[in-house]
Design a protein around this motif. Structure first.
Motif, PDB file in Angstrom:
ATOM      1  N   THR A 134       0.817  -1.206   0.000  1.00 50.24           N
ATOM      2  CA  THR A 134       0.000   0.000   0.000  1.00 50.24           C
ATOM      3  C   THR A 134       0.855   1.262   0.000  1.00 50.24           C
ATOM      4  N   LYS A 135       1.913   1.258   0.778  1.00 51.25           N
ATOM      5  CA  LYS A 135       2.776   2.439   0.841  1.00 51.25           C
ATOM      6  C   LYS A 135       3.430   2.713  -0.519  1.00 51.25           C
ATOM      7  N   ILE A 136       3.833   1.655  -1.215  1.00 51.61           N
ATOM      8  CA  ILE A 136       4.440   1.843  -2.538  1.00 51.61           C
ATOM      9  C   ILE A 136       3.388   2.358  -3.520  1.00 51.61           C
ATOM     10  N   LYS A 137       2.186   1.756  -3.470  1.00 53.39           N
ATOM     11  CA  LYS A 137       1.096   2.209  -4.341  1.00 53.39           C
ATOM     12  C   LYS A 137       0.790   3.685  -4.122  1.00 53.39           C
ATOM     13  N   GLU A 138       0.644   4.073  -2.865  1.00 52.00           N
ATOM     14  CA  GLU A 138       0.266   5.448  -2.560  1.00 52.00           C
ATOM     15  C   GLU A 138       1.346   6.437  -2.948  1.00 52.00           C
ATOM     16  N   PHE A 139       2.595   6.058  -2.749  1.00 53.35           N
ATOM     17  CA  PHE A 139       3.676   6.979  -3.091  1.00 53.35           C
ATOM     18  C   PHE A 139       3.700   7.259  -4.586  1.00 53.35           C
ATOM     19  N   HIS A 140       3.504   6.212  -5.392  1.00 54.32           N
ATOM     20  CA  HIS A 140       3.565   6.380  -6.850  1.00 54.32           C
ATOM     21  C   HIS A 140       2.196   6.666  -7.462  1.00 54.32           C
ATOM     22  N   GLN A 166      -0.430   4.713  -7.843  1.00 45.87           N
ATOM     23  CA  GLN A 166      -0.746   3.626  -8.760  1.00 45.87           C
ATOM     24  C   GLN A 166      -1.668   2.616  -8.060  1.00 45.87           C
ATOM     25  N   PRO A 167      -2.937   2.985  -7.861  1.00 42.89           N
ATOM     26  CA  PRO A 167      -3.851   2.107  -7.105  1.00 42.89           C
ATOM     27  C   PRO A 167      -4.153   0.783  -7.791  1.00 42.89           C
ATOM     28  N   ASN A 168      -3.930   0.691  -9.104  1.00 47.49           N
ATOM     29  CA  ASN A 168      -4.291  -0.526  -9.836  1.00 47.49           C
ATOM     30  C   ASN A 168      -3.119  -1.471 -10.082  1.00 47.49           C
ATOM     31  N   LEU A 169      -1.943  -1.092  -9.614  1.00 42.51           N
ATOM     32  CA  LEU A 169      -0.781  -1.973  -9.757  1.00 42.51           C
ATOM     33  C   LEU A 169      -0.568  -2.742  -8.459  1.00 42.51           C
ATOM     34  N   PHE A 170      -0.067  -3.962  -8.582  1.00 45.94           N
ATOM     35  CA  PHE A 170       0.216  -4.753  -7.385  1.00 45.94           C
ATOM     36  C   PHE A 170       1.286  -5.805  -7.713  1.00 45.94           C
ATOM     37  N   GLY A 171       1.783  -6.457  -6.674  1.00 47.51           N
ATOM     38  CA  GLY A 171       2.744  -7.541  -6.860  1.00 47.51           C
ATOM     39  C   GLY A 171       4.044  -7.093  -7.503  1.00 47.51           C
ATOM     40  N   GLN A 172       4.618  -8.000  -8.301  1.00 49.01           N
ATOM     41  CA  GLN A 172       5.924  -7.749  -8.905  1.00 49.01           C
ATOM     42  C   GLN A 172       5.902  -6.584  -9.896  1.00 49.01           C
ATOM     43  N   LYS A 173       4.769  -6.356 -10.545  1.00 49.10           N
ATOM     44  CA  LYS A 173       4.678  -5.213 -11.459  1.00 49.10           C
ATOM     45  C   LYS A 173       4.834  -3.903 -10.700  1.00 49.10           C
ATOM     46  N   LEU A 174       4.271  -3.855  -9.513  1.00 50.47           N
ATOM     47  CA  LEU A 174       4.411  -2.660  -8.679  1.00 50.47           C
ATOM     48  C   LEU A 174       5.859  -2.486  -8.229  1.00 50.47           C
ATOM     49  N   GLU A 187       8.524  -3.495  -9.812  1.00 53.27           N
ATOM     50  CA  GLU A 187       9.345  -3.081 -10.953  1.00 53.27           C
ATOM     51  C   GLU A 187       9.111  -1.620 -11.310  1.00 53.27           C
ATOM     52  N   LEU A 188       7.876  -1.149 -11.178  1.00 50.76           N
ATOM     53  CA  LEU A 188       7.623   0.276 -11.408  1.00 50.76           C
ATOM     54  C   LEU A 188       8.381   1.116 -10.381  1.00 50.76           C
ATOM     55  N   HIS A 189       8.312   0.709  -9.127  1.00 52.36           N
ATOM     56  CA  HIS A 189       8.991   1.426  -8.053  1.00 52.36           C
ATOM     57  C   HIS A 189      10.495   1.482  -8.311  1.00 52.36           C
ATOM     58  N   ILE A 190      11.079   0.344  -8.661  1.00 53.13           N
ATOM     59  CA  ILE A 190      12.522   0.298  -8.904  1.00 53.13           C
ATOM     60  C   ILE A 190      12.887   1.126 -10.137  1.00 53.13           C
ATOM     61  N   PHE A 191      12.047   1.093 -11.156  1.00 50.72           N
ATOM     62  CA  PHE A 191      12.277   1.914 -12.353  1.00 50.72           C
ATOM     63  C   PHE A 191      12.360   3.387 -11.980  1.00 50.72           C
ATOM     64  N   GLU A 192      11.463   3.834 -11.107  1.00 48.00           N
ATOM     65  CA  GLU A 192      11.461   5.236 -10.698  1.00 48.00           C
ATOM     66  C   GLU A 192      12.671   5.563  -9.825  1.00 48.00           C
ATOM     67  N   VAL A 193      13.079   4.611  -8.995  1.00 45.19           N
ATOM     68  CA  VAL A 193      14.283   4.823  -8.178  1.00 45.19           C
ATOM     69  C   VAL A 193      15.497   4.997  -9.085  1.00 45.19           C
ATOM     70  N   ILE A 194      15.626   4.114 -10.070  1.00 44.61           N
ATOM     71  CA  ILE A 194      16.759   4.196 -11.002  1.00 44.61           C
ATOM     72  C   ILE A 194      16.722   5.504 -11.773  1.00 44.61           C
ATOM     73  N   ARG A 195      15.534   5.896 -12.207  1.00 41.02           N
ATOM     74  CA  ARG A 195      15.392   7.148 -12.967  1.00 41.02           C
ATOM     75  C   ARG A 195      15.843   8.345 -12.139  1.00 41.02           C
ATOM     76  N   ASN A 196      15.587   8.271 -10.838  1.00 38.03           N
ATOM     77  CA  ASN A 196      15.999   9.365  -9.950  1.00 38.03           C
ATOM     78  C   ASN A 196      17.439   9.224  -9.473  1.00 38.03           C
ATOM     79  N   ASN A 197      18.103   8.190  -9.957  1.00 39.49           N
ATOM     80  CA  ASN A 197      19.529   8.001  -9.676  1.00 39.49           C
ATOM     81  C   ASN A 197      20.330   8.165 -10.961  1.00 39.49           C
ATOM     82  N   GLU A 198      19.933   9.134 -11.766  1.00 34.80           N
ATOM     83  CA  GLU A 198      20.586   9.412 -13.051  1.00 34.80           C
ATOM     84  C   GLU A 198      20.586   8.179 -13.954  1.00 34.80           C
ATOM     85  N   ASN A 199      19.481   7.421 -13.877  1.00 34.45           N
ATOM     86  CA  ASN A 199      19.290   6.217 -14.688  1.00 34.45           C
ATOM     87  C   ASN A 199      20.379   5.165 -14.464  1.00 34.45           C
ATOM     88  N   TYR A 200      20.928   5.157 -13.255  1.00 33.13           N
ATOM     89  CA  TYR A 200      21.971   4.177 -12.941  1.00 33.13           C
ATOM     90  C   TYR A 200      21.455   3.171 -11.915  1.00 33.13           C
TER      91      TYR A 200
END
Length: 308
Positions: free
Chosen positions: A217-223, A225-233, A235-248
């Motif tokens: 729930t905390k990951i959903k609320e932060f991003h 994304q109420p309709n995402l769950f499980g591993q897809k959620l 991967e979205l979270h990690i994608f955004e973390v990487i994007r905010n780390n200069e794509n590294y």
């Protein structure tokens, strides 16, 4: 920059592992290693797929049955030789043999020889003859030298290298020690407030179910994304973390991803769809894992995202 090196760790006296792995050790010490193994179901067997800088990359499936055991969609852990040996000596894991550095290098040398089969070429001293292409595309001879035994160095005395002939698994003593370690961990306030009422009435499975739902729930609320769950959620979270780390995709992010994926795979999915009979010890062990991951989530948000 060193912080953009794939295996940069930067903790303790360790700078980096010279490998671009899907995951790295999350720390140093046998307790950290035991907790890493304990992130998986207790019957899990781990198989070695790589060994670099006295660190092993392991996977929870038989690697010879996989087309690419390094694929980041699989579930991996990475452990230091020293920690594996200490866990073995304490009786907390099975499947590890300690060897001297000379013995270990000889095992690697002989394994490398077997990979060549009929194509193997040795020189008169038993070194493996190899050919590599130079900058001009021409083949150049090089050699993998056979390890030398130094009688003056007592090479068989110090058994500081870990060998895994088959697989590594937890022992009953290891499982009990995980319970002991979990007693040392104080749950973060938010998680404690959520789960304490269920523990008091011995609804241990409900405590774990709600705790894993809290992470999701905390990951959903932060991003948002109420309709995402499980591993897809995840991967979205990690994608955004990487994007905010200069794509590294740093070693730290890979480790964090591994923690989240195992929480969702082996806890969230299981307890969301099944009733489980747990002891209080088992419940608190799982909650300690979730608490660590929630703390890490909060740290990641502070480190990689601007305040929203």
């Amino acid at each position: 920059m060193l912080d953009k090196f794939p295996g940069f760790l930067g903790y303790g006296e360790i700078i980096a592992i010279h490998a671009n792995w899907p995951i790295y050790p999350t720390g140093i010490g046998w307790k950290m290693a035991l907790k890493t193994i304990g992130n998986f179901p207790k019957e899990t067997i781990f198989y070695e797929i790589d060994d670099i800088d006295r660190c092993k990359l392991l996977i929870n499936q038989e690697p010879n049955k996989l087309s690419n055991p390094y694929d980041s969609n699989h579930y991996h852990i990475a452990l230091w030789h020293d920690d594996l040996i200490e866990l073995k000596d304490k009786g907390f894991i099975d499947g590890v043999i300690d060897k001297s550095e000379y013995e270990f290098e000889m095992i690697r040398f002989e394994n490398f020889k077997r990979e060549f089969g009929d194509r193997l070429k040795l020189d008169e001293d038993g070194n493996i003859i190899l050919y590599i292409k130079d900058d001009n595309g021409k083949l150049r001879e090089t050699k993998y030298h056979k390890p030398e035994f130094d009688e003056d160095e007592e090479d068989f005395v110090f058994k500081n290298c870990a060998v895994i002939p088959n697989g590594v698994s937890l022992t009953e003593s290891g499982i009990k020690e995980l319970y002991n370690i979990s007693k040392e961990i104080n749950l973060i306030e938010e998680l404690n407030a959520l789960t304490k009422p269920f523990i008091e009435i011995k609804r241990f499975d409900t405590a774990v179910r709600d705790a894993s739902l809290l992470v999701e729930t905390k990951i959903k609320e932060f991003h948002k994304q109420p309709n995402l769950f499980g591993q897809k959620l995840v991967e979205l979270h990690i994608f955004e973390v990487i994007r905010n780390n200069e794509n590294y995709n740093s070693a730290a992010i890979k480790c964090y991803r591994g923690e989240l994926r195992t929480i969702f795979k082996f806890i969230r999915n299981d307890f969301a769809h099944n009733f489980r009979v747990l002891s209080e010890e088992q419940c608190k062990l799982i909650l300690s894992r979730i608490s660590d991951t929630l703390s890490e989530f909060n740290e990641v948000i502070n480190a990689y995202f601007e305040k929203k």
